[in-house]
Design a protein around this motif. Sequence first.
Motif, PDB file in Angstrom:
ATOM      1  N   GLU A 184       6.309  42.774  28.939  1.00 25.08           N
ATOM      2  CA  GLU A 184       5.044  42.363  29.545  1.00 25.08           C
ATOM      3  C   GLU A 184       5.091  40.883  29.952  1.00 25.08           C
ATOM      4  O   GLU A 184       4.742  40.519  31.067  1.00 25.08           O
ATOM      5  CB  GLU A 184       3.922  42.583  28.503  1.00 25.08           C
ATOM      6  N   VAL A 185       5.574  40.054  29.031  1.00 31.23           N
ATOM      7  CA  VAL A 185       5.540  38.603  29.267  1.00 31.23           C
ATOM      8  C   VAL A 185       6.651  38.152  30.217  1.00 31.23           C
ATOM      9  O   VAL A 185       6.436  37.293  31.070  1.00 31.23           O
ATOM     10  CB  VAL A 185       5.635  37.844  27.927  1.00 31.23           C
ATOM     11  N   PHE A 186       7.850  38.737  30.063  1.00 27.23           N
ATOM     12  CA  PHE A 186       9.008  38.253  30.822  1.00 27.23           C
ATOM     13  C   PHE A 186       9.412  39.191  31.960  1.00 27.23           C
ATOM     14  O   PHE A 186      10.443  38.992  32.592  1.00 27.23           O
ATOM     15  CB  PHE A 186      10.198  38.040  29.873  1.00 27.23           C
ATOM     16  N   GLY A 187       8.612  40.230  32.190  1.00 26.40           N
ATOM     17  CA  GLY A 187       8.960  41.185  33.245  1.00 26.40           C
ATOM     18  C   GLY A 187       8.693  40.615  34.628  1.00 26.40           C
ATOM     19  O   GLY A 187       8.309  39.448  34.777  1.00 26.40           O
ATOM     20  N   GLY A 193      11.783  33.310  32.588  1.00 23.62           N
ATOM     21  CA  GLY A 193      12.600  32.567  31.639  1.00 23.62           C
ATOM     22  C   GLY A 193      13.620  33.436  30.923  1.00 23.62           C
ATOM     23  O   GLY A 193      13.649  34.666  31.064  1.00 23.62           O
ATOM     24  N   ILE A 194      14.457  32.769  30.159  1.00 25.99           N
ATOM     25  CA  ILE A 194      15.432  33.431  29.288  1.00 25.99           C
ATOM     26  C   ILE A 194      15.425  32.714  27.942  1.00 25.99           C
ATOM     27  O   ILE A 194      14.956  31.578  27.844  1.00 25.99           O
ATOM     28  CB  ILE A 194      16.868  33.403  29.878  1.00 25.99           C
ATOM     29  N   GLY A 195      15.969  33.356  26.945  1.00 29.59           N
ATOM     30  CA  GLY A 195      16.058  32.733  25.633  1.00 29.59           C
ATOM     31  C   GLY A 195      17.328  31.918  25.504  1.00 29.59           C
ATOM     32  O   GLY A 195      18.371  32.296  26.035  1.00 29.59           O
ATOM     33  N   GLY A 196      17.247  30.802  24.784  1.00 31.70           N
ATOM     34  CA  GLY A 196      18.416  29.941  24.614  1.00 31.70           C
ATOM     35  C   GLY A 196      19.550  30.615  23.855  1.00 31.70           C
ATOM     36  O   GLY A 196      20.714  30.290  24.043  1.00 31.70           O
ATOM     37  N   HIS A 197      19.212  31.552  22.981  1.00 32.94           N
ATOM     38  CA  HIS A 197      20.253  32.272  22.225  1.00 32.94           C
ATOM     39  C   HIS A 197      20.200  33.745  22.585  1.00 32.94           C
ATOM     40  O   HIS A 197      19.290  34.455  22.178  1.00 32.94           O
ATOM     41  CB  HIS A 197      20.025  32.095  20.720  1.00 32.94           C
ATOM     42  N   PRO A 198      21.169  34.230  23.358  1.00 32.10           N
ATOM     43  CA  PRO A 198      21.195  35.654  23.694  1.00 32.10           C
ATOM     44  C   PRO A 198      21.183  36.522  22.441  1.00 32.10           C
ATOM     45  O   PRO A 198      21.661  36.094  21.377  1.00 32.10           O
ATOM     46  CB  PRO A 198      22.515  35.816  24.448  1.00 32.10           C
ATOM     47  N   GLU A 199      20.646  37.694  22.579  1.00 35.13           N
ATOM     48  CA  GLU A 199      20.556  38.687  21.505  1.00 35.13           C
ATOM     49  C   GLU A 199      19.557  39.757  21.934  1.00 35.13           C
ATOM     50  O   GLU A 199      19.731  40.932  21.668  1.00 35.13           O
ATOM     51  CB  GLU A 199      20.135  38.049  20.167  1.00 35.13           C
ATOM     52  N   LEU A 217      15.917  48.647  29.585  1.00 34.68           N
ATOM     53  CA  LEU A 217      17.175  48.322  30.261  1.00 34.68           C
ATOM     54  C   LEU A 217      16.922  47.392  31.445  1.00 34.68           C
ATOM     55  O   LEU A 217      17.662  46.422  31.660  1.00 34.68           O
ATOM     56  CB  LEU A 217      17.856  49.617  30.718  1.00 34.68           C
ATOM     57  N   ASP A 218      15.865  47.673  32.195  1.00 34.68           N
ATOM     58  CA  ASP A 218      15.521  46.813  33.336  1.00 34.68           C
ATOM     59  C   ASP A 218      15.291  45.373  32.869  1.00 34.68           C
ATOM     60  O   ASP A 218      15.732  44.418  33.509  1.00 34.68           O
ATOM     61  CB  ASP A 218      14.247  47.321  34.029  1.00 34.68           C
ATOM     62  N   PHE A 223      17.046  39.638  32.262  1.00 34.28           N
ATOM     63  CA  PHE A 223      17.498  38.480  31.475  1.00 34.28           C
ATOM     64  C   PHE A 223      18.949  38.117  31.823  1.00 34.28           C
ATOM     65  O   PHE A 223      19.297  36.944  31.937  1.00 34.28           O
ATOM     66  CB  PHE A 223      17.389  38.783  29.976  1.00 34.28           C
ATOM     67  N   LEU A 224      19.782  39.128  31.979  1.00 34.09           N
ATOM     68  CA  LEU A 224      21.198  38.865  32.286  1.00 34.09           C
ATOM     69  C   LEU A 224      21.347  38.196  33.651  1.00 34.09           C
ATOM     70  O   LEU A 224      22.127  37.250  33.813  1.00 34.09           O
ATOM     71  CB  LEU A 224      21.999  40.173  32.263  1.00 34.09           C
ATOM     72  N   GLU A 225      20.597  38.683  34.627  1.00 32.04           N
ATOM     73  CA  GLU A 225      20.733  38.153  35.991  1.00 32.04           C
ATOM     74  C   GLU A 225      20.108  36.761  36.133  1.00 32.04           C
ATOM     75  O   GLU A 225      20.537  35.962  36.954  1.00 32.04           O
ATOM     76  CB  GLU A 225      20.083  39.103  37.008  1.00 32.04           C
ATOM     77  N   ARG A 226      19.090  36.500  35.307  1.00 37.60           N
ATOM     78  CA  ARG A 226      18.451  35.178  35.378  1.00 37.60           C
ATOM     79  C   ARG A 226      19.358  34.081  34.821  1.00 37.60           C
ATOM     80  O   ARG A 226      19.219  32.905  35.172  1.00 37.60           O
ATOM     81  CB  ARG A 226      17.152  35.179  34.555  1.00 37.60           C
TER      82      ARG A 226
END
Length: 661
Positions: A184-187, A193-199, A217-218, A223-226
Amino acid sequence: MTHIADAPTGSVGPVLPTRGVLMPLGLDEVQITRGYWADLQELNSAVVIDHAEHWMERVGWIGNFDAAREGRLPADRTGREFADSDVYKLMEAMAWEIGRTGDVRLEERFQALTARILPVQEADGYLNTHFGRAGQAPRYSDLENGHELYCFGHLIQAGVARWRTRGRDEFVEMALRAADHVCEVFGPGGLDGIGGHPEIEPALVELSRCTGEGRYLDQAMLFLERRGHGRLGEVWFGPEYFQDDIPVRDAEVLRGHAVRALYLTAGAADAAVEREDGPLLEAVQRQMARTVARRTYLTGGMGAHHEGEAFGDDFELPADRAYSETCAGVGAAMVGHRLLLATGEAEHADLVERVLYNVVSTSLAEDGKAFFYTNTLHQRSPGRQTAGDEVAPRAAASMRAPWFAVSCCPTNVARTLASLGAYVATKDDGGVQLQQIVPAQVRTTLADGCPVGVEVSTDYPHDGRIQIRVTEDATRPWTLKVRVPAWARNEAVLRVGAETVMPADGYLTLTRAFAAGDEVQVDLPVRARWTFADPRVDAVRGQVAIERGPVVMCLESVDLGADVATATVDVTAAPVEADGQVLVPVRRIGMADPTWPYGAAGTVGAGQASGAAQGSAVAGASAAVVTGGSAEPELVPLVPYHSWGERGPSTMRVWIPVADD
Ligand SMILES: [Zn+2]
């Protein structure tokens, strides 16, 4: 929001791709019956999980949720901003362990923890004890270092573990609400944005696999593409630190913070498989191939810089400054496992084996109550024993410590050991592949309904003989494959009756209409061997390591009777094996201090043991070695690297200078 109501039928495990070359056999299909891995699982079950829970109660990281419930935050919060994540990692370990053993007491503890966390989740699914309350920083105000998405990732992975082992309960619902909140927030149209630590990336892909819902998955893909476009703010180590320097599709090698890089790569591999995104999968394979070839220690350890907990340059692998964080070992196993499933290539299972025997199990003390955070390959000065009630600083802990101020590693070890069975075997339509050599019962059904079962008996890694007994009558011919580690590929052999099979493409392969009772024998050349490094690994040029099977060995001062700095090793004959020990011929060098330690060949170094200067600083492979100590080599026992530091403070080295002739 609707979700598929039932837990998926079939396999149970942390990584269940819907497509790929190989499918993992689940924890319900593989039972590790005895041996080294079974002992680790037993230790995890009996000690490690309890230990981690005890410590997180003691240092207040679980209590942070109580404080949140009772309105005592931020005043009563303890631990770093990511402390919540370790509670979730503990719960993931518990979930796998409950699934494995059905432990009722552990189930009660899992539910008790759930009851303390559940009320802290806010109405919109947000859950974090460090942000958003009066007196705390606002939500998502520090994406670089705040670790909110990282914490959600671990909550979701624990939720997946719970769903797959016990079905959908209130913990799973909590994880789903958190995932929905993240989408909802990052869609699309939300926070860019992205998180500083992937996980969050591998977690969302796995949740998508678990629920069948594509939007998770979307979101992972988003996140990966950003990433790699400089979205995160500036930090001291630069954007490379959190892989925000180069898009994941364009990168050539892993760089920056090692654990971040490996978690991101695991997520990229997952997303590439589910999306059938060939270029992305190729990018991951390319990056890992170069990382393994140029930025990985003999142990499988990754991360050559203490500063930034980061990868170094190609071939920059100093033994004594190795960071090789335990979590990076876990991350390497995560990536290796995913690439094995995606490609079927045995080399990825080799990496998994290497890090499990030489990083993950090195971290853990024999008693299950202490851990290495970093895993040096050369301890120059005897470490300091941490007191039993002392919280250790992470990298500065020179011996295994019971807990750390940043304590990501112990819970990572726990969740990995609880799910070890997932790494053992895979299948495809044609048959079953034994990827790790472990005494085990393996039973599954191939896509067309053909039952397959084998019982593996072996003392590996102590011994190279493996007996495989078929336990099910097949309805048609199927193919048994046994992975052969790279070091064994010239000599490994499979025998069935009078027939012998040699390895090809990393596997011993046999196709039969197997019947229950059929027996197959595999022999791997498990004996101590000298291992040399590519000369470009200049930090260990002129040095040699000793491996036995998959186990890296090391020399400790307690066995040498002197600082390991005095040791050189004579490699003209093979290492000696006697009485279950590996011994190497060591010649000691003199240690008397010169006035100036540099000079022309033949002028440097003073003999101590011999009492006379016998400097022979020859050019070439062993130029660094200055003789003058003991003339005759003495046989000195080595210990497995994963057992070092168990007999009190010592100096230790994996790479030992080769003696001059
Ligand atoms: Zn760690």
